[in-house]
Design a protein around this motif. Sequence first.
Motif, mmCIF file in Angstrom:
data_model
loop_
_atom_site.group_PDB
_atom_site.id
_atom_site.type_symbol
_atom_site.label_atom_id
_atom_site.label_comp_id
_atom_site.label_asym_id
_atom_site.label_seq_id
_atom_site.Cartn_x
_atom_site.Cartn_y
_atom_site.Cartn_z
ATOM 1 N N PRO A 339 -13.203 24.746 -25.860
ATOM 2 C CA PRO A 339 -12.357 23.819 -26.645
ATOM 3 C C PRO A 339 -12.887 22.393 -26.632
ATOM 4 C CG PRO A 339 -10.980 25.281 -25.337
ATOM 5 C CD PRO A 339 -12.396 25.534 -24.911
ATOM 6 N N GLU A 340 -13.479 21.966 -25.514
ATOM 7 C CA GLU A 340 -14.011 20.614 -25.442
ATOM 8 C C GLU A 340 -15.161 20.416 -26.434
ATOM 9 O OE1 GLU A 340 -13.578 22.606 -22.931
ATOM 10 O OE2 GLU A 340 -12.049 21.664 -21.648
ATOM 11 N N ASP A 341 -16.004 21.476 -26.593
ATOM 12 C CA ASP A 341 -17.105 21.367 -27.545
ATOM 13 C C ASP A 341 -16.599 21.268 -28.976
ATOM 14 O OD1 ASP A 341 -18.784 21.623 -25.364
ATOM 15 O OD2 ASP A 341 -18.961 23.798 -25.571
ATOM 16 N N LEU A 342 -15.544 22.030 -29.282
ATOM 17 C CA LEU A 342 -14.990 21.982 -30.634
ATOM 18 C C LEU A 342 -14.339 20.639 -30.912
ATOM 19 C CD1 LEU A 342 -13.381 25.544 -30.823
ATOM 20 C CD2 LEU A 342 -15.570 24.795 -31.764
ATOM 21 N N MET A 343 -13.624 20.103 -29.933
ATOM 22 C CA MET A 343 -12.970 18.813 -30.132
ATOM 23 C C MET A 343 -13.986 17.691 -30.326
ATOM 24 S SD MET A 343 -9.691 19.313 -30.167
ATOM 25 C CE MET A 343 -10.088 20.883 -30.974
ATOM 26 N N SER A 344 -15.121 17.790 -29.629
ATOM 27 C CA SER A 344 -16.141 16.746 -29.781
ATOM 28 C C SER A 344 -16.741 16.749 -31.186
ATOM 29 C CB SER A 344 -17.250 16.940 -28.742
ATOM 30 O OG SER A 344 -17.938 18.166 -28.958
ATOM 31 N N CYS A 345 -16.761 17.912 -31.838
ATOM 32 C CA CYS A 345 -17.295 17.980 -33.203
ATOM 33 C C CYS A 345 -16.356 17.307 -34.197
ATOM 34 C CB CYS A 345 -17.515 19.437 -33.615
ATOM 35 S SG CYS A 345 -18.752 20.308 -32.629
ATOM 36 N N LEU A 346 -15.083 17.138 -33.833
ATOM 37 C CA LEU A 346 -14.116 16.521 -34.735
ATOM 38 C C LEU A 346 -14.039 15.011 -34.569
ATOM 39 C CD1 LEU A 346 -11.188 19.093 -34.390
ATOM 40 C CD2 LEU A 346 -13.003 19.050 -36.100
ATOM 41 N N THR A 347 -14.841 14.472 -33.660
ATOM 42 C CA THR A 347 -14.793 13.033 -33.418
ATOM 43 C C THR A 347 -15.166 12.260 -34.678
ATOM 44 O OG1 THR A 347 -15.429 13.399 -31.107
ATOM 45 C CG2 THR A 347 -15.684 11.174 -31.977
#
Length: 397
Positions: A339-347
Amino acid sequence: MATIGHTEAFNPENERISAYLDKQVAILLSVIGGKTYALLSDLLAPTKPAEKNLKDLEEALQTHFEPKPVVIAERFQFHQRYQEPGESVAKYKAELRRLAASCKFGDYLPQAIRDRLICGLRSEGTQKRLLVEAELTLTKALEIAQRMEAADRNTQRLKQKGNSDPLRVSDVHRNSTHGSGSSARSGTHEGSVVEKHGNGPTLFGRDWLMYIRMDWSSLCVATVQNNTLTLKNLLTTYSDVFKKELGTLSGFKVKLSVKPGSKPQFCRARQVPYAIRDAVDRELKRLESFGVIESVSHSEWATPLVAVPKSDGSVPLCGDYSKTVNPVLDIDQYPLPRPEDLMSCLTGGCKFSKLDLSSAYHQMILDEESRPYVTAPKRNLENKILVWYFDPFLILR
């Protein structure tokens, strides 16, 4: 000269200590007043107050006027204390410390005051600021809260200073027309009207519209020209996306691979309760009409179907592949992102969309070689038929 209420310092060479204390008892009973003496007599009855020593009198009065606090009740009062309107952070913290005096927090006292301070603050912005601090002590929390309080106070002063534009007043004329901009008339009342210029405060809000009887719909009508993004236009333009039929994933087919030497497994159809048999038959016909399944005459593989009734009356069908294909299936090992990797892509993103496909896994087509692996038997009163069940998600879960 009267000396009631005053005694000399105790001198062991002149009198005994018991006589000295008796003298103090007499002085105490003389100065407490008639009302308190009557109360003390009731508390010590049937013994008279003069027959008690000074310590007994002190305990009786203290027990009555200052009873020993109940810790749980004191802590309840402490945790129910919120910052009051207009109360400063410093005053709120001092009040919390006063309430905590009888709570017996011990070494936990600073943490208790810190937690109650954060939970009881009226400013949500200050609370959010304090909650992001990893190592937050009471001193640091108080310092941050007071800085935020001062900043809010200064901001309010700047806003009041910026909204101090003058308001112009013009006369009301009897036969004024709507929308003149400088005068207005309401009902049968006439007088001065306040006309707003600049960035001053609103004269009155929407609540006044129900009290001022005017045809507001003809005066204040907002229209949007060339609005091509209405719901009706979207549904018409993209009708293929919103139709009730199932879509199909184009340009891709799902391929299932089994381990070499795997033996086919054929399981019988499970008994379906009579109460839901009609619903199961309707669901099979619906899937067949959409092209999700089709009938075959024979198959070496067969997996029983499981009917799962829902509250809306529908009966979705699932395949139980735990004893047939799953043990011999050669699954691609793809590392799922965290989930952390996916959230970083939405930055940095500003607009996000959520797509919900109807029966998404039914829109994926199996290739011809993989279809026998997911065949499911169906039992009815006439004969036995076999159905290809195209739903790769049910295989892998």
